[in-house]
Design a protein around this motif. Structure first.
Motif, short mmCIF file in Angstrom:
data_model
loop_
_atom_site.label_atom_id
_atom_site.label_comp_id
_atom_site.label_asym_id
_atom_site.label_seq_id
_atom_site.Cartn_x
_atom_site.Cartn_y
_atom_site.Cartn_z
N PRO A 37 -67.32 -102.41 81.97
CA PRO A 37 -68.55 -102.64 80.93
C PRO A 37 -68.08 -103.66 80.02
CG PRO A 37 -67.44 -100.69 80.31
CD PRO A 37 -66.54 -101.22 81.58
N VAL A 38 -66.88 -103.90 79.79
CA VAL A 38 -66.44 -104.65 78.31
C VAL A 38 -65.49 -105.96 78.83
CG1 VAL A 38 -67.27 -103.14 76.60
CG2 VAL A 38 -64.97 -102.86 77.53
N LYS A 40 -61.91 -106.79 78.12
CA LYS A 40 -60.48 -106.47 77.43
C LYS A 40 -59.47 -106.95 77.75
CE LYS A 40 -60.38 -102.76 80.66
NZ LYS A 40 -60.65 -101.30 81.04
N VAL A 76 -63.26 -106.74 73.45
CA VAL A 76 -62.80 -105.60 72.65
C VAL A 76 -61.47 -105.45 72.31
CG1 VAL A 76 -64.91 -104.43 73.46
CG2 VAL A 76 -62.68 -103.99 74.50
N GLY A 77 -60.53 -106.15 72.97
CA GLY A 77 -59.25 -105.97 72.40
C GLY A 77 -58.18 -105.35 73.50
N ASP A 79 -56.18 -103.44 76.37
CA ASP A 79 -56.89 -102.32 77.24
C ASP A 79 -56.16 -101.03 76.75
OD1 ASP A 79 -57.79 -100.46 79.03
OD2 ASP A 79 -57.19 -101.72 80.67
N ILE A 80 -56.94 -100.11 76.01
CA ILE A 80 -55.99 -98.98 75.47
C ILE A 80 -55.68 -97.87 76.69
CG2 ILE A 80 -56.62 -96.74 74.24
CD1 ILE A 80 -58.44 -98.42 72.37
N GLY A 125 -59.04 -106.14 67.46
CA GLY A 125 -57.81 -106.23 67.97
C GLY A 125 -57.53 -107.71 68.68
N ARG A 144 -69.21 -108.07 65.23
CA ARG A 144 -68.22 -107.48 64.14
C ARG A 144 -66.88 -107.86 64.69
NH1 ARG A 144 -69.30 -101.69 65.49
NH2 ARG A 144 -70.35 -102.54 67.12
N PRO A 148 -58.58 -103.29 64.30
CA PRO A 148 -58.64 -101.90 64.06
C PRO A 148 -57.28 -101.13 64.37
CG PRO A 148 -59.81 -102.38 66.07
CD PRO A 148 -59.25 -103.71 65.30
N GLU A 149 -56.09 -101.88 64.85
CA GLU A 149 -54.98 -101.35 65.24
C GLU A 149 -54.49 -99.91 64.57
OE1 GLU A 149 -55.62 -104.43 65.18
OE2 GLU A 149 -55.10 -105.47 67.00
N ILE A 154 -50.95 -98.09 65.87
CA ILE A 154 -50.21 -99.26 66.27
C ILE A 154 -50.55 -100.11 64.99
CG2 ILE A 154 -49.74 -98.89 68.53
CD1 ILE A 154 -51.97 -100.75 69.27
N GLN A 182 -63.86 -102.45 60.78
CA GLN A 182 -64.74 -103.57 61.55
C GLN A 182 -65.32 -104.29 60.46
OE1 GLN A 182 -66.70 -102.05 64.76
NE2 GLN A 182 -64.90 -100.86 65.56
N PHE A 298 -58.63 -91.72 71.57
CA PHE A 298 -59.61 -92.68 72.00
C PHE A 298 -60.05 -92.28 73.29
CE2 PHE A 298 -61.02 -96.42 74.15
CZ PHE A 298 -62.06 -96.86 73.48
N GLN A 302 -63.73 -91.01 74.65
CA GLN A 302 -64.73 -91.49 75.64
C GLN A 302 -65.09 -90.74 76.96
OE1 GLN A 302 -65.59 -94.78 75.71
NE2 GLN A 302 -64.76 -95.24 73.74
N LYS A 305 -67.96 -88.51 75.64
CA LYS A 305 -69.31 -89.63 75.66
C LYS A 305 -69.66 -89.24 76.84
CE LYS A 305 -68.50 -93.01 72.07
NZ LYS A 305 -68.11 -94.41 72.01
N1 COA Z 1 -59.86 -100.66 75.80
C1 COA Z 1 -60.42 -100.22 77.00
N2 COA Z 1 -61.53 -99.78 77.07
C2 COA Z 1 -62.30 -99.96 76.22
C3 COA Z 1 -61.90 -100.34 74.94
C4 COA Z 1 -60.59 -100.95 75.04
N3 COA Z 1 -60.04 -101.49 73.66
N4 COA Z 1 -62.93 -100.47 74.04
C5 COA Z 1 -63.89 -100.37 74.63
N5 COA Z 1 -63.70 -99.77 75.90
C6 COA Z 1 -64.62 -99.19 76.95
C7 COA Z 1 -64.87 -97.83 76.85
O1 COA Z 1 -63.94 -97.05 77.35
C8 COA Z 1 -66.37 -97.85 77.40
O2 COA Z 1 -66.07 -97.93 78.54
P1 COA Z 1 -67.05 -96.93 79.92
O3 COA Z 1 -68.42 -97.45 79.68
O4 COA Z 1 -66.42 -97.14 81.00
O5 COA Z 1 -67.13 -95.48 79.32
C9 COA Z 1 -67.13 -99.13 77.05
O6 COA Z 1 -65.73 -100.14 76.72
C10 COA Z 1 -67.86 -99.03 75.98
O7 COA Z 1 -67.60 -98.46 74.77
P2 COA Z 1 -68.11 -97.52 73.86
O8 COA Z 1 -67.33 -97.07 72.92
O9 COA Z 1 -68.71 -96.41 74.76
O10 COA Z 1 -69.17 -98.40 73.34
P3 COA Z 1 -69.71 -98.64 72.01
O11 COA Z 1 -70.65 -99.50 71.91
O12 COA Z 1 -70.12 -97.38 71.27
O13 COA Z 1 -68.52 -99.27 71.20
C11 COA Z 1 -66.39 -100.68 70.67
C12 COA Z 1 -67.84 -100.56 71.52
C13 COA Z 1 -65.87 -101.80 71.47
C14 COA Z 1 -66.86 -100.95 69.42
C15 COA Z 1 -65.78 -99.22 70.77
O14 COA Z 1 -65.64 -98.94 72.19
C16 COA Z 1 -64.40 -99.46 70.29
O15 COA Z 1 -64.11 -99.38 68.62
N6 COA Z 1 -63.30 -99.72 71.06
C17 COA Z 1 -61.91 -99.78 70.52
C18 COA Z 1 -61.88 -101.20 70.31
C19 COA Z 1 -60.15 -101.34 69.69
O16 COA Z 1 -59.82 -100.39 69.09
N7 COA Z 1 -59.87 -102.59 69.98
C20 COA Z 1 -58.32 -102.61 69.52
C21 COA Z 1 -57.53 -102.25 70.68
S1 COA Z 1 -55.64 -102.44 70.11
#
Ligand code: COA
Length: 719
Positions: A37-38, A40, A76-77, A79-80, A125, A144, A148-149, A154, A182, A298, A302, A305
């Protein structure tokens, strides 16, 4: 099957990004992940980015590069989901891996042509660090950005601690990295972290126009790039302030403090030396307990959700709700429901209670207005969607009816039986109970399949968790409807099976009984509180009971302990002793501690000298001093055992849900990740061994047969 059409202008095409020639001398590196979906930054993306950069380097005719995204967000950063495997590497190997990824961003930064990022959506990130490696950043007004690490335990690892201070100054970098927040488009340019903010649909065009200016020499991109190589001007005041803020949390959440020290150390270093220091510091922090736990949270979040989304598809839509029983709790639920768009009938038998409920909802709305989150006009509209009434008119139109009357089985049963006669045949009937059996409450109902428990935590607006309790007859549709409604209210619903105390209060009771045992053995309650607060709890068990209210806490402990007589006993419970003495905690100014209201109207905790003498009645052996480690074990081990039992009894579906429930419902220390992740961290072998030390203290410390098997087989709850 989808086929990728490669045109003549395609220079590179991967599964996560592509590189196209969009003008004779301009290429576009577009992130466009197709299997998720995103966008990463996972291993595949870094590999493909490296390939794309190689393609750019061989194309000597190129004069400029646009970096963009074809998805709603930018990147989005990191891959967690890859963290667990990545962080399992030994520290040196991890530092080398991270340094390798960083080198790919450096290769981008060092391309001999101007580079502009078109940030069309979230860039967090590593996603923002990617943009920081380019010369200019154009941001959409709805986007945005941020680093946010620290929220994941981290620190920025792909150049954020090196490039942000060199681009936007040390004070900005410290603020962004330490807070982890953010930033919206209105805040980012002031800080110097982005160059332009434009409407969403103009981002790419404006970024491209800026790139053309740089290519034409009207923008001095080389001067901008030189900034990336200059030492950082140290800001002593900002550094000192950041040190002060981060030191407080450093014991359990070391990332922010480590990032501050890293930035202080690398300020005068060359870019490449600073990047190497960053990779090393990142690797050390990635091995911390907080890093493992917070990334786990995290992922758990997910999962929740996804479950709520799935339930929303199977539940019945809830267009109107009725709440029986006003007061503070009913008012809080009504507010939360109305705020999120579901109108509410609030019914009570007493006008006085309706007044309290409406006053509570009004107070909460006023707070939103004062905080600038709601206009007065919108708050007035929301309030109008709450209808207080003394009769049942219109309750037959409600899709969900929440009973929130006094916590007394006979009264609740009577109210539920009565309201059922006024409900529509398909309406879900939910009881907001914290301790009464859903099975027992369902007796006497004509449609027990429509009946469910819905346990809100107090105060409703502040507490994210809602336990949705499935009774033996509750239908899947009733559960799904309740889950979907709780999620629509902005809450995190977790489905649990009916049992005394459900999930959270059952595990809390084991902890409070561990505390009771310590007191009976002569411990000083203030010392116990101090040890557990230092361990990471927001408040120790004595203070917690003061906040909950001694009468409520006592009721919970006594009723739940009675449900598990083989291992729990509420005899000689300190909370019961204090409640009997009329010391109800904060609500009447005296409990374990004494409370005074300060000038802001907040309760201030003070020592109550006579508490020790009162508790001495429970201490036949007199007072005794305990070490912090023993205090932690004697309260935490019963929790871990109870959590294990809840898993074994199928009270909850997964370890992820159990841990999240305790984090959200109880304030369980986040750096531990929840009781089950904490057990994994200690190792079940250690848990069982420590339990053996306290075997003489009763069944509260008796590990289950399954725990002993897990210890022998080195099994964990999380993979
Ligand atoms: N790694 C892996 N997957 C991620 C991700 C990340 N950093 N950030 C978002 N995703 C995935 C979610 O698991 C979700 O997947 P799914 O639809 O298969 O369940 C999808 O992206 C959408 O995320 P979701 O949180 O449902 O959507 P949202 O619109 O409410 O929020 C973000 C989007 C990006 C703001 C939020 O997911 C977020 O804060 N992610 C973490 C970002 C982060 O900390 N990045 C730095 C990493 S070091």
């Amino acid at each position: 099957m989808n086929h990728i059409i490669l045109s003549e202008t395609t220079m590179y095409h991967g599964t996560t990004l592509r590189l196209d020639l969009i003008e004779p001398h301009v290429a576009e590196l577009c992130f466009d992940r197709r299997d998720g979906p995103v966008n990463k930054l996972d291993r595949t993306t870094f590999g493909e980015l490296s390939n794309a950069l190689a393609a750019i380097r061989t194309a000597s005719h190129l004069e400029g590069l646009l970096v963009s995204s074809a998805r709603d967000g930018f990147v989005v950063g990191a891959d967690i989901y890859e963290f667990a495997a990545l962080f399992a590497l030994d520290e040196d190997a991890l530092a080398a891996r991270i340094r390798g990824y960083t080198a790919i961003f450096t290769a981008l930064e060092d391309l001999p042509l101007p580079i502009v990022s078109a940030i069309n959506g979230v860039a967090l990130g590593g996603g923002f660090e990617l943009a920081l490696a380019t010369d200019y950043r154009v941001m959409a007004d709805a986007a945005r950005v941020g680093l946010p690490e620290v929220g994941l335990g981290i620190m920025p690892g792909y150049g954020g601690t090196v490039r942000l201070p060199r681009i936007a100054g040390m004070a900005c970098a410290l603020d962004w990295i330490v807070s982890g927040t953010q930033r919206r488009a209105d805040a980012a340019p002031d800080a110097g972290a982005v160059d332009l903010v434009v409407p969403q649909d103009r981002v790419r065009d404006v970024a491209l126009a800026l790139l053309r200016e740089a290519i034409a020499g009207r923008e001095d991109w080389r001067a901008r790039r030189r900034r990336h190589h200059q030492p950082v001007v140290v800001d002593p005041a900002a550094l000192e302030a950041a040190r002060l803020v981060t030191a407080r949390q450093a014991a359990h959440y070391p990332a922010a403090s480590a990032a501050v020290e890293l930035m202080a150390k690398s300020a005068s270093a060359s870019r490449d030396a600073a990047l190497t220091l960053e990779s090393q510091a990142f690797a050390a922090i990635a091995k911390s307990q907080a890093a493992a736990s917070l990334a786990g949270l995290f992922i758990n979040d997910q999962l929740l959700k996804k479950k709520a989304k799935n339930d929303s598809a199977h539940g019945r839509p809830v267009g109107k709700v009725a709440i029986l029983g006003a007061g503070i709790m009913g008012g809080g639920i009504a507010y939360q429901s109305a705020l999120r768009g579901t109108p509410v009938i609030m019914k009570d038998i007493a006008q006085h209670a309706l007044d309290i409920g409406m006053a509570e909802a009004g107070k909460l709305l006023d707070k939103q207005v004062a905080a600038g989150r709601l206009t007065q006009a919108k708050a007035d509209l929301v309030k109008k969607t709450i209808t207080p009434q003394l009769h049942y008119d219109g309750v037959d139109q409600a899709d969900l009816v929440i009973e929130a009357v006094v916590e007394d089985q006979a009264i609740k049963q009577a109210v539920l039986a009565e309201v059922e006669r006024h409900c529509g045949p398909d309406a879900v009937l939910a009881s907001n109970t914290s301790s009464l059996s859903i099975t027992a409450l369902a007796r006497g109902l004509r449609r027990p399949h429509n009946f469910v428990g819905m346990h809100f935590f107090n105060p409703v607006p502040a507490m994210a968790l809602v336990e949705v309790i499935r009774g033996p007859h509750t239908s899947g549709e009733a559960v799904a409807t309740t889950v979907a409604y709780a999620a629509a209210m902005g809450k995190t619903p977790i489905v649990v099976q009916d049992c005394p105390g459900f999930l959270v209060n059952r595990i809390l009771t084991a902890y409070l009984l561990g505390f009771a045992g310590l007191i009976q053995d002569g411990a000083d309650f203030e010392q116990v509180d101090a040890a557990l607060e230092a361990f990471g709890w927001p408040m120790g068990p004595a203070y917690l009971q003061d906040v909950i209210g001694m009468d409520t806490a006592r009721h919970v402990v006594e009723i739940i302990a009675a449900g598990y007589p083989d291992r729990m006993s509420a005899a000689d419970n300190p909370g019961s002793l204090l409640a009997d003495a009329g010391r109800l905690g904060q609500k009447n100014g005296l409990g374990f501690y004494r409370y005074e209201t300060d000038s802001k109207g907040k309760a201030r905790k003070l020592a109550a000298a006579d508490t020790h003498a009162l508790l001495a009645r429970l201490q036949p052996g007199g007072p005794r001093t305990f070490g912090a480690a023993e205090i932690v074990d004697r309260t935490m081990l019963p929790m871990l055992i109870e959590a294990a039992l809840c898993m074994e009894n199928g009270v909850v579906d997964s370890a992820a849900e159990l841990d999240m429930a305790l984090i959200l419902g109880l304030g369980f220390p986040r750096y531990l990740g929840g009781p089950l992740r904490y057990a994994d961290f200690l190792g079940m072998h250690t848990v069982v061994k420590r339990c053996a030390i306290y075997a003489d203290d009763g069944a509260l410390y008796r590990p289950t047969a399954r725990m002993i098997e897990m210890a022998a087989a080195s099994h964990t709850y999380f993979a």
